[in-house]
Design a protein around this motif. Structure first.
Motif, PDB file in Angstrom:
ATOM      1  N   ASP A 279      -3.089   4.857   5.900  1.00 17.48           N
ATOM      2  CA  ASP A 279      -1.737   4.973   5.356  1.00 17.48           C
ATOM      3  C   ASP A 279      -1.676   5.848   4.115  1.00 17.48           C
ATOM      4  OD1 ASP A 279      -3.265   3.055   4.135  1.00 17.48           O
ATOM      5  OD2 ASP A 279      -1.672   1.591   3.891  1.00 17.48           O
ATOM      6  N   GLN A 280      -2.659   5.700   3.195  1.00 15.44           N
ATOM      7  CA  GLN A 280      -2.622   6.524   1.987  1.00 15.44           C
ATOM      8  C   GLN A 280      -2.792   8.003   2.321  1.00 15.44           C
ATOM      9  OE1 GLN A 280      -4.626   3.905   2.446  1.00 15.44           O
ATOM     10  NE2 GLN A 280      -4.646   2.549   0.680  1.00 15.44           N
ATOM     11  N   SER A 281      -3.718   8.299   3.216  1.00 15.61           N
ATOM     12  CA  SER A 281      -3.938   9.686   3.620  1.00 15.61           C
ATOM     13  C   SER A 281      -2.710  10.249   4.333  1.00 15.61           C
ATOM     14  CB  SER A 281      -5.169   9.763   4.533  1.00 15.61           C
ATOM     15  OG  SER A 281      -5.404  11.072   4.961  1.00 15.61           O
TER      16      SER A 281
ATOM     17  N   SER B  90      -6.875  -0.271  -6.764  1.00 17.69           N
ATOM     18  CA  SER B  90      -6.037  -1.269  -6.098  1.00 17.69           C
ATOM     19  C   SER B  90      -6.831  -2.330  -5.339  1.00 17.69           C
ATOM     20  CB  SER B  90      -5.069  -0.576  -5.128  1.00 17.69           C
ATOM     21  OG  SER B  90      -5.776   0.112  -4.113  1.00 17.69           O
TER      22      SER B  90
ATOM     23  N   PHE C 164       0.067  10.790   1.605  1.00 22.70           N
ATOM     24  CA  PHE C 164      -0.302  11.884   0.702  1.00 22.70           C
ATOM     25  C   PHE C 164      -0.075  13.248   1.355  1.00 22.70           C
ATOM     26  CE2 PHE C 164      -2.030   9.328  -2.596  1.00 22.70           C
ATOM     27  CZ  PHE C 164      -2.354  10.170  -3.648  1.00 22.70           C
TER      28      PHE C 164
ATOM     29  N   THR D  70       1.041   3.986  -3.032  1.00 19.45           N
ATOM     30  CA  THR D  70       0.744   5.401  -2.802  1.00 19.45           C
ATOM     31  C   THR D  70       1.849   6.294  -3.347  1.00 19.45           C
ATOM     32  OG1 THR D  70      -0.453   4.796  -0.773  1.00 19.45           O
ATOM     33  CG2 THR D  70       0.162   7.106  -1.042  1.00 19.45           C
TER      34      THR D  70
ATOM     35  N   ILE E  82      -7.205  10.037  -3.875  1.00 18.32           N
ATOM     36  CA  ILE E  82      -7.026   8.844  -3.037  1.00 18.32           C
ATOM     37  C   ILE E  82      -8.110   7.817  -3.341  1.00 18.32           C
ATOM     38  CG2 ILE E  82      -6.992   7.992  -0.664  1.00 18.32           C
ATOM     39  CD1 ILE E  82      -5.832  10.633   0.217  1.00 18.32           C
TER      40      ILE E  82
ATOM     41  N   MET F 174      -7.237   5.909  -6.538  1.00 14.23           N
ATOM     42  CA  MET F 174      -6.149   4.976  -6.307  1.00 14.23           C
ATOM     43  C   MET F 174      -6.634   3.732  -5.573  1.00 14.23           C
ATOM     44  SD  MET F 174      -2.737   5.517  -3.984  1.00 14.23           S
ATOM     45  CE  MET F 174      -3.767   5.550  -2.519  1.00 14.23           C
ATOM     46  N   ASN F 175      -7.463   3.898  -4.558  1.00 13.42           N
ATOM     47  CA  ASN F 175      -7.922   2.759  -3.768  1.00 13.42           C
ATOM     48  C   ASN F 175      -8.912   1.885  -4.524  1.00 13.42           C
ATOM     49  OD1 ASN F 175      -6.971   2.599  -0.800  1.00 13.42           O
ATOM     50  ND2 ASN F 175      -7.236   4.778  -1.143  1.00 13.42           N
TER      51      ASN F 175
ATOM     52  N   THR G 104      -7.874  15.634   3.293  1.00 17.62           N
ATOM     53  CA  THR G 104      -7.603  14.198   3.326  1.00 17.62           C
ATOM     54  C   THR G 104      -7.541  13.668   4.757  1.00 17.62           C
ATOM     55  OG1 THR G 104      -5.200  14.538   3.260  1.00 17.62           O
ATOM     56  CG2 THR G 104      -6.331  14.287   1.147  1.00 17.62           C
TER      57      THR G 104
ATOM     58  N   SER H 177       0.823  -1.213   0.000  1.00 18.59           N
ATOM     59  CA  SER H 177       0.000   0.000   0.000  1.00 18.59           C
ATOM     60  C   SER H 177       0.857   1.262   0.000  1.00 18.59           C
ATOM     61  CB  SER H 177      -0.925  -0.009   1.218  1.00 18.59           C
ATOM     62  OG  SER H 177      -1.680   1.169   1.285  1.00 18.59           O
TER      63      SER H 177
END
Length: 300
Positions: free
Chosen positions: A235-237, A172, A240, A127, A165, A168-169, A251, A123
């Protein structure tokens, strides 16, 4: 064998069973049950963990504080938007991809591997790759320029950052649920499709009236897993925004807010635990509501 000997043998057998289970029970107690109980304890206290540990009982003050916390409201709204968009889109996309790959197209094994590759990527790495593509001179803006469209500040624009985001999610996570749908499609009898074809049903009618109804239990599972996963976006937030939830808190999610209060602010560990406990209740309620609707649909 007498009753006494039988009882001793049964007790010995039970004791051996608990001995074999003891490593697993110990892990559950130390890393799952124990932390949950400790978090509930912290939620009712004002906590200072650094230096001399200090626990001051405050009752429900941490929970009432959530109602007046503007950052908590923003984080909840961002998370809510993320959930209501990502869960339906990734579920529908996964179902369509699975049905397409199950239709006997040429090279379907190759496409199954290609579609599943995003799920195998870390992940954090994923990202970072998307942040590179979202850059002002990145792949997305170059692609838009081919069609004469203006580029976007995907990461720095508050009105777009959360959408970036989301995209992307969805890209994935949909392949993971696609594999689950693919496995479930194997259990649908081929005779149903043959009978529908004899009645003159086309591809879309067979999909809507045979495939979708027979996959309701799997769809319920996919939606529940999607709800749990999307409510826990962190984690992505974090990557980012560099942990800030920016730009302009666009975010900021509930889990990221919990992290900020727990590890970046002094004396707010108890408040962070209260938000985490409230989030767990929200996830539980959302899951129960979804299960209730899925059961009602199955009656018709």
């Amino acid at each position: 064998m007498s009753n006494r000997n039988f009882s001793k043998a049964k007790a010995r057998e039970a004791g051996q069973g608990y001995v074999f289970m003891s490593p697993t029970l110990l892990v559950l107690l130390l890393f799952i049950i124990g932390p949950i109980l400790y978090a509930i304890f912290l939620a009712f206290h004002k906590v200072q963990l650094l230096g001399a540990a200090d626990f001051q009982y405050v009752g429900f003050d941490n929970f009432t504080k959530i109602m007046n916390d503007e950052k908590a409201k923003i984080a909840l709204w961002n998370t809510f938007k993320y959930v209501i968009i990502v869960v339906p889109v990734q579920t529908i996309l996964a179902l369509v991809l699975a049905a397409t790959l199950n239709a006997g197209i040429k090279g379907q094994k190759f496409f199954r591997i290609i579609y599943f590759l995003p799920t195998l990527t870390s992940s954090a790495v994923l990202t970072l790759i998307f942040m590179w593509m979202y850059n002002q001179n990145g792949l997305f803006n170059k692609f838009l320029s081919i069609f004469g469209l203006p580029g976007y500040n995907w990461i720095g624009d508050p009105s777009i950052a959360l959408n970036a985001i989301m995209m992307m999610n969805i890209w994935s996570t949909a392949p993971f649920y696609m594999v689950i749908y693919l496995a479930a499609l194997q259990d649908i009898p081929e005779s149903l499709y043959e009978a529908a074809e004899l009645d003159g049903a086309n591809v879309f009618q067979k999909f809507l009236f045979i495939t979708v109804p027979n996959l309701r239990p799997v769809t319920s599972f996919v939606v529940i897993m999607g709800l749990i996963g999307t409510f826990q976006l962190f984690d992505q937030s974090y990557i980012f925004s560099g942990g800030s939830g920016g730009p302009n808190n666009s975010t900021l999610t509930v889990v990221l807010l919990i992290y900020q209060y727990a590890f970046k602010s002094m004396g707010t560990m108890g408040y962070a635990a209260a938000i985490a406990f409230a989030l767990a209740i929200v996830i539980l309620i959302a899951t129960l509501i979804q299960r209730k609707f899925s059961k009602e649909e199955s009656l018709y």
